[in-house]
Write a protein that holds these residues in place. Structure first.
Motif, PDB file in Angstrom:
ATOM      1  N   ILE A 191       0.843  -1.192   0.000  1.00 60.37           N
ATOM      2  CA  ILE A 191       0.000   0.000   0.000  1.00 60.37           C
ATOM      3  C   ILE A 191       0.882   1.248   0.000  1.00 60.37           C
ATOM      4  CG2 ILE A 191      -1.646   1.355   1.361  1.00 60.37           C
ATOM      5  CD1 ILE A 191      -2.858  -1.294   2.325  1.00 60.37           C
ATOM      6  N   LEU A 215       0.306   3.915  -2.881  1.00 56.85           N
ATOM      7  CA  LEU A 215      -0.521   5.009  -2.375  1.00 56.85           C
ATOM      8  C   LEU A 215       0.365   5.943  -1.557  1.00 56.85           C
ATOM      9  CD1 LEU A 215      -3.723   3.021  -1.432  1.00 56.85           C
ATOM     10  CD2 LEU A 215      -3.646   4.972  -2.974  1.00 56.85           C
ATOM     11  N   TRP A 249      -2.873   8.827   2.842  1.00 52.14           N
ATOM     12  CA  TRP A 249      -2.557   7.410   3.033  1.00 52.14           C
ATOM     13  C   TRP A 249      -1.248   7.238   3.790  1.00 52.14           C
ATOM     14  CZ3 TRP A 249      -5.316   2.970   2.170  1.00 52.14           C
ATOM     15  CH2 TRP A 249      -6.546   3.118   1.499  1.00 52.14           C
ATOM     16  N   GLY A 292      -7.715  -1.394   4.482  1.00 48.62           N
ATOM     17  CA  GLY A 292      -6.620  -2.265   4.081  1.00 48.62           C
ATOM     18  C   GLY A 292      -7.076  -3.332   3.105  1.00 48.62           C
ATOM     19  N   ALA A 337      -7.839  -1.652  -0.331  1.00 44.40           N
ATOM     20  CA  ALA A 337      -6.586  -1.250  -0.984  1.00 44.40           C
ATOM     21  C   ALA A 337      -5.891  -2.480  -1.559  1.00 44.40           C
ATOM     22  CB  ALA A 337      -5.678  -0.527   0.009  1.00 44.40           C
ATOM     23  N   ASN A 338      -5.912  -3.575  -0.820  1.00 43.57           N
ATOM     24  CA  ASN A 338      -5.361  -4.836  -1.306  1.00 43.57           C
ATOM     25  C   ASN A 338      -6.092  -5.288  -2.567  1.00 43.57           C
ATOM     26  OD1 ASN A 338      -3.924  -7.372  -1.267  1.00 43.57           O
ATOM     27  ND2 ASN A 338      -5.703  -8.309  -0.306  1.00 43.57           N
ATOM     28  N   ILE A 364      -4.885  -3.326  -5.494  1.00 45.27           N
ATOM     29  CA  ILE A 364      -3.547  -3.770  -5.892  1.00 45.27           C
ATOM     30  C   ILE A 364      -3.628  -5.083  -6.660  1.00 45.27           C
ATOM     31  CG2 ILE A 364      -1.327  -4.618  -5.020  1.00 45.27           C
ATOM     32  CD1 ILE A 364      -1.677  -2.599  -2.678  1.00 45.27           C
TER      33      ILE A 364
END
Length: 352
Positions: A55, A59, A64, A87, A90-91, A94
C-alpha cells in the motif's frame, strides 16, 4: 469511547468478513476476466501483513501516508474495523492491477443497470416538484448500495431532512457516496437547489474506486458523456448546470483516503461554502471517527468531530450511530441492514 466488544459491533464484523467480503472478492475475480485481469478470489481475502508495504508503494498521497504511519506494525486483526476495511479494499485494488492499468475493478457492477437507473431517475425528476422533495429523495437514495448482500425489506424514516437544514444563500457541497440511483438523486437535488436559490453546487467524488460502488471522477466523466447523447429533461438540466459552471465535480485525494473528517484539509471547502451534505454510511463513520457507542450519546460527548459542521443523509448500514434519542431507537441494539433512514446535523469540533 469505542467499544469493540459490543454485540452489534461483533455481529457486523463477523457478517462482513464471513459473507460480504467473500462475495465482493468473488465478483472481482469474475469481472476481472472481462476487464482484462485474472486473479483468484482468495487473493482478496484476509490480506497478509506485508500488504502495508505494498500500500505504501502505490498510495503515496499525504492522507494514506499518515494513515500508514499510524497503523504500521499493527496486525490486521488488531485494527479498528474501518482500518481493516480500508486495508482490504486497498489490497483488492492492488491485486486487480488498478494502479498499473487504471481500470476500476468495480466498473461492471456499477454500470450494469445504469440505463434503467437513468430512466427511473427521469421519472423521479419529473415528479420532484420542490427542493424539499429533492432533499428527501437524496436521503432515500441511500437505499441503493451494491456492497449490501441483501436489501432491507422495509424502512423507517427516523428523521426527515428539512429545508431549514440548508443554507440557501451559499454554495451547496455534496460529498457523494454510491454511484447509480443514489448519485442520480444527488444530482436531482443539485438541480432543484440551483433552481430555487440560484446558487452553485459542488459535488465531491473519489479518485479511487475504493468501496465497491463509490462514485469516482471517472464515473462523472462517463455520466456526462452519456447525458450528451441522451435527450431528456434530466440530461439537459445536468448539462446546462455543468456547462454554465453551476455544477462542479471535484476530486480531492482525501475523499478516498482512510482519514477521519477531523482531518479534512481546510482548502477543500471555500469560504463561500454553505451547507456540506455527506452521503451514506461510510462518510458518517468517518465524520465521527467510526465510534461504537450508545446511539443516544450526544455528538458533543464524542472524542472526535469534523472540522466543519455537516448534514448527514444516511441509512444505517453499520454499528456506528450517535446523536439520536433513546425514544427513537434502542441505544445498544438497532437494525444495521439499511432500513433506518435519517438526516442528522453533525456539529464541528469546538462548535465551529
Amino acid at each position: 469511547m469505542t467499544n469493540n466488544k459490543l454485540p452489534r459491533y461483533q455481529r457486523f464484523v463477523e457478517m462482513t468478513k464471513s459473507k460480504r467480503l467473500p462475495v465482493i472478492a468473488g465478483d472481482l475475480a469474475h469481472d476481472g476476466k472481462h476487464l482484462g485481469y485474472a486473479v483468484s478470489a482468495d487473493a482478496f481475502l484476509v490480506p497478509p501483513h506485508t500488504i502495508f508495504a505494498e500500500i505504501g508503494t502505490v498510495l503515496q498521497t499525504t492522507s494514506w501516508t499518515r494513515w500508514l504511519d499510524r497503523i504500521i506494525g499493527t496486525e490486521f486483526d488488531d485494527l479498528s474495523f474501518l482500518d481493516y476495511e480500508y486495508g482490504w479494499y486497498a489490497n483488492a485494488l492492488i491485486r486487480s492491477g488498478h494502479f498499473s492499468t487504471g481500470i476500476d475493478p468495480f466498473r461492471i457492477r456499477k454500470w450494469a443497470n445504469f440505463e434503467q437507473e437513468f430512466v427511473d431517475a427521469e421519472s423521479r425528476f419529473s415528479a420532484c416538484a420542490t427542493l424539499h422533495d429533492a432533499l428527501l429523495g437524496a436521503l432515500l437514495g441511500n437505499s441503493a448500495d451494491r456492497s449490501q448482500i441483501q436489501q432491507a425489506a422495509d424502512f423507517v424514516l427516523l428523521a426527515e431532512p428539512k429545508l431549514e437544514m440548508l443554507d440557501r444563500k451559499a454554495t451547496l457541497s455534496i460529498v457523494a457516496d454510491n454511484f447509480g440511483r443514489e448519485f442520480l438523486d444527488d444530482l436531482i437535488l443539485a438541480i432543484r437547489f440551483h433552481q430555487e436559490t440560484g446558487q452553485k453546487i459542488e459535488v465531491h467524488v473519489k479518485k479511487l474506486p475504493i468501496f465497491v460502488s463509490d462514485t469516482t471522477i471517472n464515473d462523472c466523466d462517463r455520466l456526462l458523456q452519456y447525458t450528451l447523447k441522451n435527450e431528456t429533461k434530466l440530461s439537459e438540466a445536468i448539462n446546462s448546470l455543468h456547462n454554465n459552471k453551476k455544477l462542479l465535480f471535484k476530486c480531492d485525494e482525501f475523499w478516498s483516503s482512510p482519514l477521519g473528517f477531523s482531518e479534512i484539509p481546510h482548502e477543500i471547502f471555500q469560504a463561500s461554502t454553505g451547507t456540506i451534505i455527506i452521503k451514506g454510511d461510510l462518510n458518517y463513520r468517518r465524520a465521527i471517527d467510526d465510534v461504537v457507542v450508545a446511539a443516544d450519546t450526544p455528538f458533543a460527548d464524542l472524542p472526535s468531530l469534523p472540522r466543519r459542521p455537516l448534514l448527514s443523509l444516511r441509512s444505517v448500514k453499520s454499528y456506528c450511530l450517535a446523536g439520536v434519542g433513546s425514544h427513537q431507537v434502542d441505544p445498544w441494539e438497532f437494525p444495521m441492514d439499511g432500513s433506518i433512514f435519517l438526516a442528522q446535523e453533525v456539529p464541528a469540533a469546538g462548535g465551529h
